[in-house]
Design a protein around this motif. Structure first.
Motif, PDB file in Angstrom:
ATOM      1  N   ALA A   1     108.994 -32.752  56.202  1.00 13.57           N
ATOM      2  CA  ALA A   1     108.896 -33.974  55.394  1.00 13.57           C
ATOM      3  C   ALA A   1     108.510 -35.176  56.261  1.00 13.57           C
ATOM      4  N   ALA A   2     109.099 -35.269  57.456  1.00 13.18           N
ATOM      5  CA  ALA A   2     108.760 -36.383  58.355  1.00 13.18           C
ATOM      6  C   ALA A   2     107.292 -36.318  58.771  1.00 13.18           C
ATOM      7  N   ALA A   3     106.812 -35.113  59.061  1.00 16.37           N
ATOM      8  CA  ALA A   3     105.405 -34.968  59.454  1.00 16.37           C
ATOM      9  C   ALA A   3     104.471 -35.324  58.309  1.00 16.37           C
ATOM     10  N   ILE A   4     104.827 -34.898  57.095  1.00 12.43           N
ATOM     11  CA  ILE A   4     104.006 -35.244  55.927  1.00 12.43           C
ATOM     12  C   ILE A   4     103.952 -36.757  55.746  1.00 12.43           C
ATOM     13  N   PHE A   5     105.114 -37.404  55.909  1.00 10.91           N
ATOM     14  CA  PHE A   5     105.161 -38.861  55.742  1.00 10.91           C
ATOM     15  C   PHE A   5     104.284 -39.561  56.777  1.00 10.91           C
ATOM     16  N   VAL A   6     104.341 -39.075  58.021  1.00 12.64           N
ATOM     17  CA  VAL A   6     103.576 -39.722  59.101  1.00 12.64           C
ATOM     18  C   VAL A   6     102.073 -39.525  58.900  1.00 12.64           C
ATOM     19  N   VAL A   7     101.678 -38.329  58.469  1.00 11.90           N
ATOM     20  CA  VAL A   7     100.241 -38.017  58.371  1.00 11.90           C
ATOM     21  C   VAL A   7      99.651 -38.486  57.043  1.00 11.90           C
ATOM     22  N   GLU A   8     100.326 -38.169  55.951  1.00 13.82           N
ATOM     23  CA  GLU A   8      99.741 -38.443  54.631  1.00 13.82           C
ATOM     24  C   GLU A   8      99.963 -39.884  54.174  1.00 13.82           C
ATOM     25  N   TYR A   9     100.957 -40.549  54.728  1.00 14.29           N
ATOM     26  CA  TYR A   9     101.215 -41.944  54.354  1.00 14.29           C
ATOM     27  C   TYR A   9     101.184 -42.818  55.602  1.00 14.29           C
ATOM     28  N   ARG A  10     100.200 -42.563  56.446  1.00 16.00           N
ATOM     29  CA  ARG A  10     100.114 -43.245  57.736  1.00 16.00           C
ATOM     30  C   ARG A  10      99.865 -44.740  57.596  1.00 16.00           C
ATOM     31  N   SER A  11      99.359 -45.169  56.439  1.00 16.94           N
ATOM     32  CA  SER A  11      99.087 -46.592  56.264  1.00 16.94           C
ATOM     33  C   SER A  11     100.350 -47.400  55.974  1.00 16.94           C
ATOM     34  N   GLY A  12     101.447 -46.714  55.640  1.00 16.27           N
ATOM     35  CA  GLY A  12     102.693 -47.421  55.342  1.00 16.27           C
ATOM     36  C   GLY A  12     103.318 -48.011  56.598  1.00 16.27           C
TER      37      GLY A  12
ATOM     38  N   VAL B   1     104.161 -29.886  63.268  1.00 15.65           N
ATOM     39  CA  VAL B   1     103.557 -29.919  61.929  1.00 15.65           C
ATOM     40  C   VAL B   1     102.591 -31.098  61.804  1.00 15.65           C
ATOM     41  N   GLU B   2     102.928 -32.200  62.443  1.00 19.09           N
ATOM     42  CA  GLU B   2     102.024 -33.365  62.413  1.00 19.09           C
ATOM     43  C   GLU B   2     100.649 -32.999  62.969  1.00 19.09           C
ATOM     44  N   GLU B   3     100.646 -32.316  64.101  1.00 24.73           N
ATOM     45  CA  GLU B   3      99.365 -31.916  64.688  1.00 24.73           C
ATOM     46  C   GLU B   3      98.626 -30.936  63.778  1.00 24.73           C
ATOM     47  N   VAL B   4      99.382 -30.052  63.135  1.00 25.61           N
ATOM     48  CA  VAL B   4      98.748 -29.076  62.235  1.00 25.61           C
ATOM     49  C   VAL B   4      98.140 -29.771  61.023  1.00 25.61           C
ATOM     50  N   LEU B   5      98.871 -30.712  60.446  1.00 22.57           N
ATOM     51  CA  LEU B   5      98.372 -31.399  59.254  1.00 22.57           C
ATOM     52  C   LEU B   5      97.120 -32.222  59.559  1.00 22.57           C
ATOM     53  N   ARG B   6      97.034 -32.730  60.787  1.00 24.13           N
ATOM     54  CA  ARG B   6      95.845 -33.505  61.148  1.00 24.13           C
ATOM     55  C   ARG B   6      94.600 -32.632  61.225  1.00 24.13           C
ATOM     56  N   LEU B   7      94.799 -31.310  61.351  1.00 23.00           N
ATOM     57  CA  LEU B   7      93.656 -30.392  61.406  1.00 23.00           C
ATOM     58  C   LEU B   7      93.107 -30.056  60.017  1.00 23.00           C
ATOM     59  N   VAL B   8      93.879 -30.358  58.976  1.00 27.87           N
ATOM     60  CA  VAL B   8      93.388 -30.102  57.611  1.00 27.87           C
ATOM     61  C   VAL B   8      92.256 -31.086  57.316  1.00 27.87           C
ATOM     62  N   PRO B   9      91.068 -30.610  56.927  1.00 28.24           N
ATOM     63  CA  PRO B   9      89.937 -31.521  56.699  1.00 28.24           C
ATOM     64  C   PRO B   9      90.238 -32.551  55.618  1.00 28.24           C
ATOM     65  N   ASN B  10      89.866 -33.784  55.890  1.00 26.65           N
ATOM     66  CA  ASN B  10      90.067 -34.858  54.905  1.00 26.65           C
ATOM     67  C   ASN B  10      89.231 -34.639  53.651  1.00 26.65           C
ATOM     68  N   SER B  11      88.134 -33.872  53.795  1.00 28.38           N
ATOM     69  CA  SER B  11      87.285 -33.631  52.627  1.00 28.38           C
ATOM     70  C   SER B  11      88.053 -32.904  51.525  1.00 28.38           C
ATOM     71  N   LEU B  12      89.019 -32.035  51.906  1.00 29.92           N
ATOM     72  CA  LEU B  12      89.827 -31.346  50.898  1.00 29.92           C
ATOM     73  C   LEU B  12      90.689 -32.342  50.133  1.00 29.92           C
ATOM     74  N   ARG B  13      91.325 -33.262  50.881  1.00 29.04           N
ATOM     75  CA  ARG B  13      92.150 -34.272  50.215  1.00 29.04           C
ATOM     76  C   ARG B  13      91.294 -35.160  49.309  1.00 29.04           C
ATOM     77  N   GLU B  14      90.166 -35.606  49.827  1.00 28.53           N
ATOM     78  CA  GLU B  14      89.312 -36.522  49.065  1.00 28.53           C
ATOM     79  C   GLU B  14      88.757 -35.863  47.813  1.00 28.53           C
ATOM     80  N   ALA B  15      88.428 -34.565  47.907  1.00 28.83           N
ATOM     81  CA  ALA B  15      87.909 -33.862  46.730  1.00 28.83           C
ATOM     82  C   ALA B  15      88.965 -33.772  45.635  1.00 28.83           C
ATOM     83  N   ALA B  16      90.218 -33.447  46.059  1.00 29.49           N
ATOM     84  CA  ALA B  16      91.291 -33.338  45.071  1.00 29.49           C
ATOM     85  C   ALA B  16      91.629 -34.700  44.470  1.00 29.49           C
ATOM     86  N   LEU B  17      91.671 -35.745  45.304  1.00 28.27           N
ATOM     87  CA  LEU B  17      91.953 -37.084  44.786  1.00 28.27           C
ATOM     88  C   LEU B  17      90.846 -37.565  43.855  1.00 28.27           C
ATOM     89  N   ALA B  18      89.609 -37.178  44.162  1.00 27.15           N
ATOM     90  CA  ALA B  18      88.488 -37.580  43.303  1.00 27.15           C
ATOM     91  C   ALA B  18      88.567 -36.944  41.928  1.00 27.15           C
TER      92      ALA B  18
END
Length: 294
Positions: A102-113, A171-188
């Motif tokens: 959960a901490a890694a998800i918060f740091v990577v996915e909500y890094r702008s907070g 986990v933080e390092e692993v999550l950073r390896l997930v391509p942003n294009s996957l996130r952007e496609a799903a958000l779109a």
């Protein structure tokens, strides 16, 4: 049309000397690296060989199925310590792995907070703390405070505190390896961020999540100092989280400081078991890493 430029005859020996010095320097660096590698490998082989030679005489069926004998008696085993190690790893993993992920998800996915950077700094700070300090903290909080005596749950909490930053950073390092294009496609497509994380990001990084969890469990299996102040150890079979419990590092410590040769042999045997467990964990990690590459 190319114009040939004549090289002064005095510059050629100077260039050769520079090349020669570079080759000598490169050879010296390679020699030092080889020497350092040989020293590291020789040290590892010496330690492993010594543990195997000293530990094998203690290994038999009774060593894994019996509890320790009273002081001065020959025989006994490490069965309560094996059960305690598995129980402590299970409870501490159940506490630490979800928190770390959960901490890694918060740091990577909500890094702008505004809280992402402090969370990351806190994880790095806890990871750098000596394990004995964490043991003293949990001893004060649980053993002398909430529980009132030595207990397995206190040991599990201490191990969980050690595991959380390991899981979070990995986990933080692993999550950073997930391509942003996957996130952007799903958000779109209109998916909310939490659903993108659960449905896209985490399944993509599941091998890394498993690696981080196993790595943290392997680290906790070898910790001794915090368990001396919390779980204390127990020579009897116990699965009660509110009572002292045995663990492999504690069994090694207890056998090693005794004045009996038979117990010293058992300390080496328990060390061999712990090394084999850590080695097996390392092999699992390599298999997982290869699957990630494929």
């Amino acid at each position: 049309m190319a114009v040939a430029v004549a090289t002064p005859s005095s510059a050629i020996p100077a260039r050769h000397r520079v090349i020669a010095r570079r080759r000598v320097a490169e050879g010296a660096v390679i020699a030092l690296l080889l020497l350092a590698t040989l020293v590291a490998v020789a040290l590892l082989v010496t330690i492993l060989g010594y543990v195997i030679v000293r530990g094998l005489p203690a290994i038999d069926l009774a060593f894994f199925t019996e509890r320790p004998k009273p002081f001065g008696e020959v025989g006994g085993g490490i069965a309560p310590a094996l059960i305690g190690t598995v129980l402590l790893a299970a409870v501490s993993g159940a506490i630490a792995i979800p928190v770390g992920i959960a901490a890694a998800i918060f740091v990577v996915e909500y890094r702008s907070g505004r809280f992402a950077a402090p969370v990351r700094f806190a994880a790095e700070l806890i990871a750098g703390l000596p394990s004995i300090v964490i043991g003293v903290f949990v001893w004060t909080l649980l053993v002398r405070g909430l529980v009132g005596h030595y207990a397995a749950i206190a040991g599990a909490v201490a191990l969980a505190v050690i595991m959380v930053p390991i899981v979070a950073r990995t986990v933080e390092e692993v999550l950073r390896l997930v391509p942003n294009s996957l996130r952007e496609a799903a958000l779109a497509l209109g998916a909310p961020r939490w659903k993108v994380i659960l449905s896209i990001v985490l399944p993509t990084a599941r091998a890394g999540l498993l690696t981080a969890s196993i790595l943290a469990l392997a680290r906790s299996a070898g910790e001794t100092a915090p368990l001396l102040l919390t779980a204390l150890g127990n020579d009897f079979f116990s699965t009660d989280l509110l009572r002292p419990i045995g663990a492999l590092p504690l069994a090694i410590y207890r056998y090693a400081i005794s004045p009996y040769d038979d117990w010293h042999t058992k300390a080496w045997g328990a060390s061999l078991v712990l090394v084999v467990v850590i080695g097996a964990v390392g092999m699992v990690l390599r298999v997982v890493a290869r699957q990630r590459v494929r």
